[in-house]
Scaffold this motif. Structure first.
Motif, short mmCIF file in Angstrom:
data_model
loop_
_atom_site.label_atom_id
_atom_site.label_comp_id
_atom_site.label_asym_id
_atom_site.label_seq_id
_atom_site.Cartn_x
_atom_site.Cartn_y
_atom_site.Cartn_z
N GLY A 19 0.82 -1.22 0.00
CA GLY A 19 0.00 0.00 0.00
C GLY A 19 0.85 1.26 0.00
N VAL A 20 1.90 1.28 0.82
CA VAL A 20 2.79 2.44 0.88
C VAL A 20 3.48 2.64 -0.47
N ARG A 23 0.97 4.05 -3.05
CA ARG A 23 0.72 5.47 -2.81
C ARG A 23 1.93 6.33 -3.17
N ARG A 26 2.04 6.62 -6.92
CA ARG A 26 0.93 7.49 -7.34
C ARG A 26 1.25 8.95 -7.05
N ASP A 27 1.82 9.22 -5.89
CA ASP A 27 2.15 10.60 -5.53
C ASP A 27 3.21 11.19 -6.45
N ASP A 34 -6.61 9.49 -10.69
CA ASP A 34 -6.46 8.05 -10.53
C ASP A 34 -7.67 7.30 -11.09
N ARG A 109 5.25 5.30 -14.32
CA ARG A 109 5.20 4.67 -12.99
C ARG A 109 6.29 3.62 -12.83
#
Length: 146
Positions: A19-20, A23, A26-27, A34, A109
């Protein structure tokens, strides 16, 4: 007696770490929303979909999916087409421009992950990391089968 090194605490730490990482990527790469990228990704992966199907895939309300599709259509990233299986139905299809956006977003990404890995991990750690996607896919498949 052998104990499994992967226990509940390890599973929770893996879930948290994934999850980290998601994120953080994504950041670092946010440009389209998104929701838009996710919708385009589903269309690229799974082909043409109805708005209802897109809403189910994204786990959002039909009205929200409809609004995202309208924005993508205005931007020329998706188009509407007749559903060959339902005369009244409409399918949302990815345009060439939409496909280009998904490809570029994925490249961007992946580049962020590659750069971070090269800066922070040893070559042995990167070799181990290269095996992780297959393991995560196996976990996802196991959860989907339940």
């Amino acid at each position: 007696m052998s104990t499994d090194p992967f226990d509940l605490d390890s599973a929770d730490e893996l879930r948290r770490s994934v999850g980290v990482l998601v994120r953080a990527v994504r950041d670092r790469t946010a440009h389209e929303s998104d929701g838009q990228i996710e919708t385009l990704g589903f269309l690229m992966r799974d082909g043409a979909q109805s708005i209802a199907a897109l809403a189910r895939l994204r786990r959002i309300r039909h009205q929200s999916a409809s609004a995202v599709v309208a924005e993508l259509e205005r931007a020329g990233l998706v188009a509407r087409a007749s559903d060959p299986d339902d005369a009244r139905g409409v399918l949302i299809t990815l345009t060439t421009a939409g496909s280009d956006v998904v490809t570029e977003s994925r490249r961007l990404r992946a580049g962020v992950v590659l750069e971070a890995a090269r800066e922070s991990l040893s070559i042995d750690e990167r070799a181990l990391l290269a095996r992780v996607p297959a393991l995560l896919d196996a976990l996802s498949d196991a959860m989907a089968d339940r």
